[in-house]
Motif scaffolding. Structure first.
Motif, PDB file in Angstrom:
ATOM      1  N   GLY A  20      -8.940  -3.369   6.438  1.00  0.00           N
ATOM      2  CA  GLY A  20      -9.690  -2.167   6.106  1.00  0.00           C
ATOM      3  C   GLY A  20     -11.043  -2.538   5.544  1.00  0.00           C
ATOM      4  O   GLY A  20     -11.352  -3.721   5.378  1.00  0.00           O
ATOM      5  N   ALA A  32      -5.115  -5.833   5.783  1.00  0.00           N
ATOM      6  CA  ALA A  32      -4.641  -4.572   6.386  1.00  0.00           C
ATOM      7  C   ALA A  32      -5.008  -4.352   7.872  1.00  0.00           C
ATOM      8  O   ALA A  32      -4.145  -3.913   8.613  1.00  0.00           O
ATOM      9  CB  ALA A  32      -5.060  -3.386   5.528  1.00  0.00           C
ATOM     10  N   TYR A  65       1.812   5.062   0.819  1.00  0.00           N
ATOM     11  CA  TYR A  65       1.518   5.962   1.927  1.00  0.00           C
ATOM     12  C   TYR A  65       1.624   7.418   1.479  1.00  0.00           C
ATOM     13  O   TYR A  65       2.519   7.772   0.711  1.00  0.00           O
ATOM     14  CB  TYR A  65       2.487   5.729   3.096  1.00  0.00           C
ATOM     15  CG  TYR A  65       2.359   4.363   3.713  1.00  0.00           C
ATOM     16  CD1 TYR A  65       1.155   3.947   4.271  1.00  0.00           C
ATOM     17  CD2 TYR A  65       3.432   3.489   3.735  1.00  0.00           C
ATOM     18  CE1 TYR A  65       1.017   2.682   4.838  1.00  0.00           C
ATOM     19  CE2 TYR A  65       3.319   2.224   4.299  1.00  0.00           C
ATOM     20  CZ  TYR A  65       2.109   1.831   4.846  1.00  0.00           C
ATOM     21  OH  TYR A  65       1.980   0.583   5.405  1.00  0.00           O
ATOM     22  N   ILE A  71       0.850  -1.193   0.000  1.00  0.00           N
ATOM     23  CA  ILE A  71       0.000   0.000   0.000  1.00  0.00           C
ATOM     24  C   ILE A  71       0.886   1.244   0.000  1.00  0.00           C
ATOM     25  O   ILE A  71       1.856   1.317   0.762  1.00  0.00           O
ATOM     26  CB  ILE A  71      -0.938  -0.014   1.231  1.00  0.00           C
ATOM     27  CG1 ILE A  71      -1.905  -1.198   1.138  1.00  0.00           C
ATOM     28  CG2 ILE A  71      -1.704   1.306   1.358  1.00  0.00           C
ATOM     29  CD1 ILE A  71      -2.752  -1.430   2.377  1.00  0.00           C
ATOM     30  N   PRO A 103      -1.928   5.531   7.826  1.00  0.00           N
ATOM     31  CA  PRO A 103      -2.141   4.715   9.019  1.00  0.00           C
ATOM     32  C   PRO A 103      -2.169   5.552  10.294  1.00  0.00           C
ATOM     33  O   PRO A 103      -1.398   6.495  10.449  1.00  0.00           O
ATOM     34  CB  PRO A 103      -0.967   3.746   9.033  1.00  0.00           C
ATOM     35  CG  PRO A 103      -0.150   4.009   7.835  1.00  0.00           C
ATOM     36  CD  PRO A 103      -0.741   5.143   7.082  1.00  0.00           C
ATOM     37  N   CYS A 127      -7.699   5.890   6.726  1.00  0.00           N
ATOM     38  CA  CYS A 127      -7.309   5.473   5.381  1.00  0.00           C
ATOM     39  C   CYS A 127      -6.074   4.587   5.487  1.00  0.00           C
ATOM     40  O   CYS A 127      -5.158   4.894   6.253  1.00  0.00           O
ATOM     41  CB  CYS A 127      -7.017   6.715   4.546  1.00  0.00           C
ATOM     42  SG  CYS A 127      -6.539   6.362   2.849  1.00  0.00           S
ATOM     43  N   LEU A 128      -6.055   3.509   4.704  1.00  0.00           N
ATOM     44  CA  LEU A 128      -4.899   2.610   4.730  1.00  0.00           C
ATOM     45  C   LEU A 128      -3.635   3.305   4.237  1.00  0.00           C
ATOM     46  O   LEU A 128      -2.530   2.876   4.560  1.00  0.00           O
ATOM     47  CB  LEU A 128      -5.186   1.347   3.911  1.00  0.00           C
ATOM     48  CG  LEU A 128      -6.330   0.478   4.446  1.00  0.00           C
ATOM     49  CD1 LEU A 128      -6.598  -0.699   3.510  1.00  0.00           C
ATOM     50  CD2 LEU A 128      -6.048  -0.008   5.851  1.00  0.00           C
ATOM     51  N   LEU A 171     -10.586  -0.106  -0.446  1.00  0.00           N
ATOM     52  CA  LEU A 171      -9.270   0.130  -1.039  1.00  0.00           C
ATOM     53  C   LEU A 171      -9.480   0.537  -2.497  1.00  0.00           C
ATOM     54  O   LEU A 171     -10.299  -0.054  -3.197  1.00  0.00           O
ATOM     55  CB  LEU A 171      -8.411  -1.134  -0.964  1.00  0.00           C
ATOM     56  CG  LEU A 171      -6.945  -1.007  -1.373  1.00  0.00           C
ATOM     57  CD1 LEU A 171      -6.153  -0.158  -0.381  1.00  0.00           C
ATOM     58  CD2 LEU A 171      -6.301  -2.384  -1.496  1.00  0.00           C
ATOM     59  N   MET A 223      -6.801  -5.504   1.229  1.00  0.00           N
ATOM     60  CA  MET A 223      -7.731  -4.788   2.109  1.00  0.00           C
ATOM     61  C   MET A 223      -8.053  -5.617   3.361  1.00  0.00           C
ATOM     62  O   MET A 223      -7.991  -5.109   4.475  1.00  0.00           O
ATOM     63  CB  MET A 223      -9.024  -4.462   1.357  1.00  0.00           C
ATOM     64  CG  MET A 223     -10.074  -3.761   2.204  1.00  0.00           C
ATOM     65  SD  MET A 223     -11.678  -3.688   1.365  1.00  0.00           S
ATOM     66  CE  MET A 223     -12.270  -5.367   1.627  1.00  0.00           C
TER      67      MET A 223
END
Length: 172
Positions: A43, A41, A7, A5, A98, A94-95, A46, A38
């Motif tokens: 989450g 994670a 950032y 993912i 973090p 939000c992934l 995604l 997802m």
């Protein structure tokens, strides 16, 4: 296969994504990878740019209750076609950011159109967490993050924290 993912701040997260003309096996594979990423994670949504792919693809599953049947949704070219005047405020995360959370106000109910993995058109009215999540993910496809709804000072503070987070990650 789980994908890394991206950032914030990463320039790819601020770019608008291109539409999906035809649902190919590669895109179905991407969606499958995105769901795995997802869930891992963990989450509830995604978007493709979060894994470095600038295409209009999102995955969602807002079923969070223990013992309830998951409801994974794969959406190609999702778009909000109607939104309620009524608003809801949720604490969003939000992934790609973090441990950063903030209240964001959005329409409480939205009607969304998209293509499924077979290229079939779909349409659904969503509310609650589903409405918030689908709007958050569609924003990603337009290069917009939830922090873009915040006041500049708060947004800068979160961005500075993320720069520090990425620096520490790089150091290992």
């Amino acid at each position: 296969m789980k994908r890394p993912i991206l950032y914030h701040p990463d320039p790819r997260l601020k770019k608008a994504c291109s539409a999906v003309d035809d649902v190919s096996d590669d895109l179905r594979s991407l969606a499958k990878d995105m769901l795995a990423t997802m869930y891992d994670a963990p989450g509830v949504g995604l978007a493709a740019p979060q894994v470095g792919v600038l295409r209009r693809v999102v995955v969602l599953d807002c079923v969070k209750e223990e013992g309830e049947t998951p409801r994974p949704l794969v959406m190609f070219n999702p778009q909000v076609v109607a939104a309620s005047d009524a608003l809801n405020t949720y604490e969003e995360g939000c992934l790609s950011l973090p441990d950063q959370f903030a209240d964001v106000t959005r329409p409480a109910e939205v009607e969304v159109e998209w293509m499924d993995e077979n290229g079939k058109p779909c349409r659904e009215v969503m509310d609650g967490l589903w409405a918030t999540c689908v709007q958050h993910e569609i924003d990603h496809l337009d290069g917009k993050l939830f922090i873009d709804y915040l006041k500049p000072l708060r947004r800068q503070m979160i961005t500075r924290k993320m720069v520090k987070f990425k620096r520490e990650l790089a150091r290992g």
